[in-house]
Design an enzyme around this catalytic site. Structure first.
Site, PDB file in Angstrom:
ATOM      1  N   HIS A  62       0.853  -1.196   0.000  1.00 48.33           N
ATOM      2  CA  HIS A  62       0.000   0.000   0.000  1.00 48.33           C
ATOM      3  C   HIS A  62       0.882   1.238   0.000  1.00 48.33           C
ATOM      4  CE1 HIS A  62      -3.955  -1.999   1.567  1.00 48.33           C
ATOM      5  NE2 HIS A  62      -3.868  -1.994   0.246  1.00 48.33           N
ATOM      6  N   ASP A  64       0.929   4.047   1.453  1.00 43.24           N
ATOM      7  CA  ASP A  64       1.388   4.693   2.692  1.00 43.24           C
ATOM      8  C   ASP A  64       2.522   3.922   3.372  1.00 43.24           C
ATOM      9  OD1 ASP A  64      -0.833   2.858   3.194  1.00 43.24           O
ATOM     10  OD2 ASP A  64      -0.833   3.536   5.272  1.00 43.24           O
TER      11      ASP A  64
HETATM   12 ZN   LIG Z   1      -1.212   1.570   6.119  1.00 43.21          ZN
HETATM   13 ZN   LIG Z   2      -2.417  -1.128   4.220  1.00 40.35          ZN
END
Ligand SMILES: [Zn+2]
Ligand SMILES: [Zn+2]
Length: 251
Positions: A62, A64
């Site tokens: 992901h 982030d």
């Molecule tokens: Zn995250």
């Molecule tokens: Zn995640």
């Protein structure tokens, strides 16, 4: 062992918290776990040199948790450091070659070794004196939780996950469990953790961890910090710590 929280936030921007990143210094050499947006800029703010990092563990892909990885590789290259080893879950190789493939001018200049890990894998990254074990977390994409065991201590990093037995077992008798805590108590959520769901899991499996450090806070967690500590402190000998960007812990 020194653990520096470079980023304790999530995909939504908020004051004081960039996205996920934890730097672990073992025997003078650092290892980075996750590298979300904003993490690279935290290096000078933490008094650290990014060129020391040649080993990165990714919990999952992901944005982030990975957005600053290629910027880190570029920054290192600009300072003359071109080798890097990246460990991550299934899919890391494809993801990395796609992203780096968009930057032909960097691609041929750097030497990045990508190692995909299966849950249950035990390994020692080159140049380190530690053992690392990983298990599958419960998240919307393949995600690994890591246990790092070194001479002076051991800790677990949950990655993004619902609290689960595999991570409780992984954390058994460790000094520190760094666990995500995306949302406040009482919220019904899948793929992530609240103090309520983490407390239930600690109650059920009693992993006897020393302390817990909560991280990966959505802005929704603001104002619920004391409640989070209150919900969890009865399950531990040690402390419940709320991570902040640039906070350091010693093991
Ligand atoms: Zn995250
Ligand atoms: Zn995640």
């Amino acid at each position: 062992m020194e653990i520096t929280f470079l980023g304790t936030g999530v995909a939504i921007p908020q004051m004081g918290r960039v996205q996920s990143g934890v730097l672990v210094r073992l025997e003078e050499k650092p290892m980075l776990i996750d590298c979300g947006s904003g993490v690279l800029n935290r290096f000078p703010e933490a008094g650290l040199s990014h060129t020391e990092v040649d080993t990165v563990l990714l919990s999952h892909l992901h944005l982030d948790h990975v957005a600053d990885l290629v910027p880190l590789i570029k920054a290192n290259w600009l300072r003359g450091k071109t080798d890097m080893r990246v460990y991550g879950p299934e899919g890391t190789d494809d993801w990395f070659s796609t992203v780096l493939g968009a930057y032909e001018y960097i691609q041929d200049e750097v030497d990045v070794d990508v190692v995909e890990l299966s849950p249950g894998k035990e390994f020692t990254p080159e140049g380190f004196d530690c053992e690392i074990t990983c298990v599958a977390a419960i998240h919307s994409v393949p995600t690994l939780a890591y246990r790092v065991t070194a001479e002076d201590g051991e800790f677990v990093y949950s990655g993004d996950t619902e609290p689960c037995r595999e991570i409780m077992d992984l954390a058994a008798e460790s000094d520190l469990l760094i666990h995500e805590c995306s949302f406040p108590p009482g919220i019904n959520v899948t793929n992530h953790t609240t103090p309520t769901t983490l407390a239930e899991m600690l109650d059920e499996y009693n992993p006897e961890v020393g302390s817990i450090c909560l991280t990966h806070f959505y802005p929704d967690m603001r104002g619920h910090e004391r409640e989070a500590i209150y919900r969890l402190k009865g399950y531990l000998e040690g402390e419940v710590i709320l991570a902040e960007d640039l906070m350091k812990l010693e093991l």
